[in-house]
Design a protein around this motif. Structure first.
Motif, PDB file in Angstrom:
ATOM      1  N   UNK A 129       0.784  -1.224   0.000  1.00  0.00           N
ATOM      2  CA  UNK A 129       0.000   0.000   0.000  1.00  0.00           C
ATOM      3  C   UNK A 129       0.814   1.271   0.000  1.00  0.00           C
ATOM      4  N   UNK A 130       2.178   1.151   0.036  1.00  0.00           N
ATOM      5  CA  UNK A 130       3.007   2.353   0.022  1.00  0.00           C
ATOM      6  C   UNK A 130       2.863   3.073  -1.315  1.00  0.00           C
ATOM      7  N   UNK A 131       2.810   4.383  -1.265  1.00  0.00           N
ATOM      8  CA  UNK A 131       2.606   5.170  -2.491  1.00  0.00           C
ATOM      9  C   UNK A 131       3.897   5.276  -3.283  1.00  0.00           C
ATOM     10  N   UNK A 132       3.785   5.154  -4.597  1.00  0.00           N
ATOM     11  CA  UNK A 132       4.930   5.373  -5.463  1.00  0.00           C
ATOM     12  C   UNK A 132       5.144   6.869  -5.631  1.00  0.00           C
ATOM     13  N   UNK A 133       6.420   7.271  -5.736  1.00  0.00           N
ATOM     14  CA  UNK A 133       6.718   8.676  -5.981  1.00  0.00           C
ATOM     15  C   UNK A 133       6.173   9.071  -7.347  1.00  0.00           C
ATOM     16  N   UNK A 134       5.498  10.220  -7.445  1.00  0.00           N
ATOM     17  CA  UNK A 134       4.934  10.618  -8.731  1.00  0.00           C
ATOM     18  C   UNK A 134       6.024  10.884  -9.754  1.00  0.00           C
ATOM     19  N   UNK A 135       5.805  10.401 -10.991  1.00  0.00           N
ATOM     20  CA  UNK A 135       6.761  10.676 -12.061  1.00  0.00           C
ATOM     21  C   UNK A 135       6.600  12.117 -12.494  1.00  0.00           C
ATOM     22  N   UNK A 136       7.716  12.753 -12.798  1.00  0.00           N
ATOM     23  CA  UNK A 136       7.668  14.123 -13.279  1.00  0.00           C
ATOM     24  C   UNK A 136       7.090  14.190 -14.685  1.00  0.00           C
ATOM     25  N   UNK A 137       7.094  15.371 -15.234  1.00  0.00           N
ATOM     26  CA  UNK A 137       6.575  15.615 -16.581  1.00  0.00           C
ATOM     27  C   UNK A 137       7.674  16.185 -17.452  1.00  0.00           C
TER      28      UNK A 137
ATOM     29  N   UNK B 113      11.834  22.437 -11.713  1.00  0.00           N
ATOM     30  CA  UNK B 113      12.061  22.327 -13.148  1.00  0.00           C
ATOM     31  C   UNK B 113      13.539  22.150 -13.450  1.00  0.00           C
ATOM     32  N   UNK B 114      13.832  21.213 -14.323  1.00  0.00           N
ATOM     33  CA  UNK B 114      15.180  21.016 -14.855  1.00  0.00           C
ATOM     34  C   UNK B 114      15.143  21.396 -16.331  1.00  0.00           C
ATOM     35  N   UNK B 115      15.991  22.336 -16.724  1.00  0.00           N
ATOM     36  CA  UNK B 115      16.052  22.780 -18.112  1.00  0.00           C
ATOM     37  C   UNK B 115      17.236  22.118 -18.813  1.00  0.00           C
ATOM     38  N   UNK B 116      16.995  21.599 -20.010  1.00  0.00           N
ATOM     39  CA  UNK B 116      18.065  20.969 -20.782  1.00  0.00           C
ATOM     40  C   UNK B 116      17.981  21.441 -22.226  1.00  0.00           C
ATOM     41  N   UNK B 117      19.068  21.239 -22.967  1.00  0.00           N
ATOM     42  CA  UNK B 117      19.061  21.542 -24.390  1.00  0.00           C
ATOM     43  C   UNK B 117      19.722  20.404 -25.145  1.00  0.00           C
TER      44      UNK B 117
ATOM     45  N   UNK C 200      16.154  11.055 -16.911  1.00  0.00           N
ATOM     46  CA  UNK C 200      15.566   9.954 -16.138  1.00  0.00           C
ATOM     47  C   UNK C 200      15.605  10.215 -14.635  1.00  0.00           C
ATOM     48  N   UNK C 201      16.740  10.658 -14.066  1.00  0.00           N
ATOM     49  CA  UNK C 201      16.739  10.966 -12.626  1.00  0.00           C
ATOM     50  C   UNK C 201      15.763  12.079 -12.245  1.00  0.00           C
ATOM     51  N   UNK C 202      15.656  13.116 -13.091  1.00  0.00           N
ATOM     52  CA  UNK C 202      14.748  14.220 -12.774  1.00  0.00           C
ATOM     53  C   UNK C 202      13.297  13.754 -12.770  1.00  0.00           C
ATOM     54  N   UNK C 203      12.905  13.014 -13.796  1.00  0.00           N
ATOM     55  CA  UNK C 203      11.525  12.517 -13.855  1.00  0.00           C
ATOM     56  C   UNK C 203      11.240  11.559 -12.707  1.00  0.00           C
TER      57      UNK C 203
ATOM     58  N   UNK D 234      12.424  11.673  -9.829  1.00  0.00           N
ATOM     59  CA  UNK D 234      12.307  12.444  -8.585  1.00  0.00           C
ATOM     60  C   UNK D 234      11.072  13.333  -8.580  1.00  0.00           C
ATOM     61  N   UNK D 235      10.238  13.230  -9.624  1.00  0.00           N
ATOM     62  CA  UNK D 235       9.009  14.008  -9.669  1.00  0.00           C
ATOM     63  C   UNK D 235       9.179  15.416 -10.199  1.00  0.00           C
ATOM     64  N   UNK D 236      10.330  15.726 -10.787  1.00  0.00           N
ATOM     65  CA  UNK D 236      10.562  17.065 -11.324  1.00  0.00           C
ATOM     66  C   UNK D 236      10.036  17.173 -12.754  1.00  0.00           C
TER      67      UNK D 236
END
Length: 211
Positions: free
Chosen positions: A4-12, A42-46, A90-93, A95-97
């Motif tokens: 029943x433990x909640x999964x960390x929400x995936x980021x967008x 927010x994590x910004x990438x290019x 992948x790490x940012x998403x 972590x829910x970012x």
């Protein structure tokens, strides 16, 4: 994990795409700022770039003095993308970012698949390895005619910008075709509008699609 433990929400993830000179970098920065004001991490990438390896590859790919074929170009872009996905996206998403990307996979379909005429199947086969299935939740294509976009660029064009106009027309048409293929996961934004109007439309599209 306990029952029943909640999964960390995936980021967008939002990718801003479009032809050269469409205003992607400016709008990516404005979108990231707007999302932060709304309390998002927010994590910004290019692309290419965003990692030490990616920035080295970027310098090679955009250097007008470098000469190499379309397949090498595609593989270099994908190598930079693979490192970006592994090291940053992948790490940012996970972590829910939120990730706001200045270009992503659709650019390879447009520039190497259509512009360089490698074809979509070739791009897809390499992309499967490079991204490991990671991709944007929403892709926004900032659309401008190539003539306008190229007129906005620097005096000294980079390796891709300096290609013939018919190449850039193929690239633009591929971006628009990509939006049609992605359906509700993508949209076109008029990049000829003012910077403020484009920013409002980008944020509206993101809010409507992703909350």
């Amino acid at each position: 994990m306990s029952p029943g433990a909640a999964l960390a929400p995936r980021g967008r993830m939002v990718a801003l795409e479009g032809p050269d000179g469409a205003g992607k970098s400016t709008q990516a920065a404005l979108l990231a700022e707007a999302l932060r004001r709304r309390g998002r991490e927010v994590v910004s990438v290019r692309e290419p770039g965003g990692t030490a390896l990616g920035e080295r590859v970027r310098a090679i790919l955009l250097d007008p003095a470098m000469v190499f074929g379309a397949r090498s170009e595609l593989l270099l872009f994908m190598a930079a993308r693979a490192q970006l996905c592994d090291e940053v996206v992948a790490p940012a998403l996970g972590a829910g970012r939120w990730v706001v990307s200045d270009r992503f996979l659709l650019s390879s379909y447009a520039y190497q698949g259509a512009g360089a005429r490698l074809g979509g199947e070739v791009v897809a086969s390499v992309a499967a390895v490079a991204t490991g299935g990671l991709g944007p939740d929403l892709t926004l294509v900032l659309d401008v005619p190539p003539e306008l976009g190229l007129s906005r660029r620097a005096v000294r064009p980079d390796r891709l910008e300096s290609r013939p106009l018919d190449y850039h027309h193929r690239v633009r048409e591929a971006f628009l075709a990509g939006v049609r293929a992605l359906g509700g996961a993508a949209a076109v934004v008029d990049g000829t509008a003012s910077e403020e109007a484009v920013a409002r439309e980008v944020l509206r599209r993101v809010t409507d699609a992703l909350g």
